[in-house]
Design a protein around this motif. Structure first.
Motif, PDB file in Angstrom:
ATOM      1  N   PRO A 117      10.575   4.154 -11.326  1.00 37.04           N
ATOM      2  CA  PRO A 117      10.664   4.181  -9.854  1.00 37.04           C
ATOM      3  C   PRO A 117       9.281   4.429  -9.248  1.00 37.04           C
ATOM      4  CG  PRO A 117      12.326   5.601 -10.870  1.00 37.04           C
ATOM      5  CD  PRO A 117      11.369   5.218 -11.959  1.00 37.04           C
ATOM      6  N   VAL A 118       8.865   3.527  -8.380  1.00 37.81           N
ATOM      7  CA  VAL A 118       7.525   3.609  -7.793  1.00 37.81           C
ATOM      8  C   VAL A 118       7.644   3.568  -6.275  1.00 37.81           C
ATOM      9  CG1 VAL A 118       5.251   2.524  -7.626  1.00 37.81           C
ATOM     10  CG2 VAL A 118       6.517   2.465  -9.794  1.00 37.81           C
ATOM     11  N   PRO A 119       7.141   4.587  -5.576  1.00 36.25           N
ATOM     12  CA  PRO A 119       7.123   4.520  -4.105  1.00 36.25           C
ATOM     13  C   PRO A 119       6.058   3.552  -3.628  1.00 36.25           C
ATOM     14  CG  PRO A 119       6.016   6.510  -4.844  1.00 36.25           C
ATOM     15  CD  PRO A 119       6.574   5.861  -6.086  1.00 36.25           C
ATOM     16  N   ASP A 120       6.270   2.974  -2.465  1.00 37.41           N
ATOM     17  CA  ASP A 120       5.247   2.105  -1.887  1.00 37.41           C
ATOM     18  C   ASP A 120       4.073   2.958  -1.418  1.00 37.41           C
ATOM     19  OD1 ASP A 120       4.114  -0.288  -1.177  1.00 37.41           O
ATOM     20  OD2 ASP A 120       5.158  -0.446   0.739  1.00 37.41           O
ATOM     21  N   HIS A 122      -4.200  -6.757  -0.190  1.00 36.53           N
ATOM     22  CA  HIS A 122      -3.239  -6.332  -1.207  1.00 36.53           C
ATOM     23  C   HIS A 122      -1.974  -5.925  -0.472  1.00 36.53           C
ATOM     24  CE1 HIS A 122      -2.068  -3.447  -4.714  1.00 36.53           C
ATOM     25  NE2 HIS A 122      -1.480  -4.624  -4.816  1.00 36.53           N
ATOM     26  N   LEU A 123      -0.892  -6.652  -0.717  1.00 34.65           N
ATOM     27  CA  LEU A 123       0.332  -6.448   0.045  1.00 34.65           C
ATOM     28  C   LEU A 123       1.357  -5.648  -0.737  1.00 34.65           C
ATOM     29  CD1 LEU A 123       0.741 -10.031   1.573  1.00 34.65           C
ATOM     30  CD2 LEU A 123      -0.622  -8.100   2.409  1.00 34.65           C
ATOM     31  N   SER A 124       2.319  -5.128  -0.025  1.00 29.90           N
ATOM     32  CA  SER A 124       3.386  -4.315  -0.599  1.00 29.90           C
ATOM     33  C   SER A 124       4.178  -5.111  -1.632  1.00 29.90           C
ATOM     34  CB  SER A 124       4.318  -3.836   0.516  1.00 29.90           C
ATOM     35  OG  SER A 124       5.478  -3.242  -0.014  1.00 29.90           O
ATOM     36  N   PHE A 125       4.758  -4.382  -2.583  1.00 33.10           N
ATOM     37  CA  PHE A 125       5.667  -5.018  -3.537  1.00 33.10           C
ATOM     38  C   PHE A 125       7.110  -5.049  -3.031  1.00 33.10           C
ATOM     39  CE2 PHE A 125       4.986  -0.579  -5.005  1.00 33.10           C
ATOM     40  CZ  PHE A 125       6.263  -0.071  -4.765  1.00 33.10           C
ATOM     41  N   VAL A 126       7.364  -4.496  -1.865  1.00 33.39           N
ATOM     42  CA  VAL A 126       8.712  -4.464  -1.304  1.00 33.39           C
ATOM     43  C   VAL A 126       9.006  -5.792  -0.610  1.00 33.39           C
ATOM     44  CG1 VAL A 126      10.264  -3.324   0.318  1.00 33.39           C
ATOM     45  CG2 VAL A 126       8.637  -1.969  -1.028  1.00 33.39           C
ATOM     46  N   PRO A 127      10.033  -6.532  -1.067  1.00 30.83           N
ATOM     47  CA  PRO A 127      10.330  -7.832  -0.456  1.00 30.83           C
ATOM     48  C   PRO A 127      10.593  -7.703   1.043  1.00 30.83           C
ATOM     49  CG  PRO A 127      11.555  -7.545  -2.503  1.00 30.83           C
ATOM     50  CD  PRO A 127      10.926  -6.219  -2.194  1.00 30.83           C
ATOM     51  N   GLY A 128      10.083  -8.646   1.798  1.00 34.16           N
ATOM     52  CA  GLY A 128      10.226  -8.630   3.252  1.00 34.16           C
ATOM     53  C   GLY A 128       9.117  -7.848   3.909  1.00 34.16           C
ATOM     54  N   TRP A 129       8.847  -6.667   3.411  1.00 36.32           N
ATOM     55  CA  TRP A 129       7.759  -5.854   3.953  1.00 36.32           C
ATOM     56  C   TRP A 129       6.412  -6.554   3.744  1.00 36.32           C
ATOM     57  CZ3 TRP A 129       9.011  -1.653   6.796  1.00 36.32           C
ATOM     58  CH2 TRP A 129       7.993  -0.776   7.180  1.00 36.32           C
TER      59      TRP A 129
END
Length: 323
Positions: A155-158, A181-188
């Motif tokens: 589990p990795v927090p953004d 460098h963009l977030s790994f969270v889809p949509g975000w």
């Protein structure tokens, strides 16, 4: 016209990795593997992600400065997305005495006493007309991810992200380069990429947007094209003005009916300059790292490569472009 070598590289804080992708210890000179990898690219413009500055885990190296020296960059910037130290699983522990928000470092700050930081860098051999930087807030939740050196999913927090833009002087005139460098969270991450397009709207084309977007396939160019289309859509106030002007015209004997339509949003010509897997470095299967462009003729784009570098779980992406 000579071709420029444009590259992007997610460093994973310069972590040396073995042929099987397993982490290896840093050598006595912790910046040496990074310097060797950057020198081998021989890039004229280089975007770096997951860059450490004075972090104990990477030997206290100012990695942006090391990379700049290795490639002979005449100018560069490092945008610190956060100041603090990494904590296992928990993300980052902020530096109590460190700056809050975005902080940008350049050649004038080499050797300063700033606290440890982490972020994005953009380095160039070309003359620079203008610099700008921005910071993206992290997503409110994280995801389970594969982490180098650990089995299974962790589990990795953004985390906060940073982007840098530079207006460079090419042989054909100015053009704009963005390192992100963009977030790994889809949509975000898609929202961040669309925000970058709006952020550089006042800078000169052509545009080159480089970095680790944590997006695959056609998604990045579709997002950038969609953001451009929204900018070009005429405001409804303009449509109302056109309709009012039509109604105010004198009535002709045989009036012609014409409908005033709001102009359709048209996608611009964003495209990938290179399509090749970059992750994981020891056995590339997907492409998270991209070089996207608009305003660059396809005939101006040369060969692309994703060479093995010996550091990071990503491979660098290198493309030749005439600008």
């Amino acid at each position: 016209m000579s071709q420029l070598r444009i590259a992007t590289f997610n460093l994973l804080h310069g972590q040396p990795l073995g042929p099987d992708g397993a982490p290896r210890p840093y050598p006595a000179d912790p910046g040496a593997p990074l310097a060797q990898a950057v020198a081998a690219l021989d890039a004229d413009v280089l975007a770096l992600q997951e860059v450490d500055r004075y972090q104990p885990r990477s030997g206290g190296t100012d990695q942006a400065a090391v990379a700049a020296a290795a490639m002979g960059a005449s100018d560069w910037r490092f945008a610190a997305a956060l100041h603090g130290r990494p904590a296992p699983v928990a993300g980052w522990v902020p530096e109590p005495s460190g700056p809050s928000g975005l902080r940008v470092y350049g050649p004038g700050e080499v050797g300063d006493d700033a606290p440890p930081s982490y972020g994005t860098a953009l380095l160039t051999r070309l003359p620079v007309r203008h610099w700008r930087a921005r910071r993206f807030a992290p997503a409110p939740f994280g995801l389970p991810l594969r982490v180098a050196g650990r089995r299974g999913l962790t589990p990795v927090p953004d985390e906060p992200r940073a982007a840098l833009a530079a207006v460079l002087e090419g042989e054909r005139g100015p053009f704009t380069v963005v390192a992100a460098h963009l977030s790994f969270v889809p949509g975000w991450n898609m929202a961040q990429l669309a925000g970058i397009r709006r952020w550089i709207a006042d800078l000169p084309q052509p545009y080159l947007v480089l970095g680790d977007f944590n997006l695959i396939g056609a998604v990045p160019r579709t997002v950038l094209g969609g953001a451009t289309a929204l900018e070009r859509t005429a405001p409804r106030a303009r449509v109302r003005q056109l309709r009012a002007a039509r109604r105010a015209r004198p009535v002709l004997a045989e009036p012609r009916r014409r409908r005033v339509r709001e102009p359709r949003a048209r996608l611009q010509g964003w495209y990938d300059l290179a399509r090749t897997p970059t992750y994981p470095a020891h056995r590339p299967a997907v492409q998270f790292d991209h070089v996207l462009a608009v305003g660059v003729p396809r005939a101006a784009v040369g060969p692309a490569a994703a060479p093995h570098a010996g550091v990071s779980d990503h491979r660098p992406l290198l493309v030749r472009v005439s600008l």
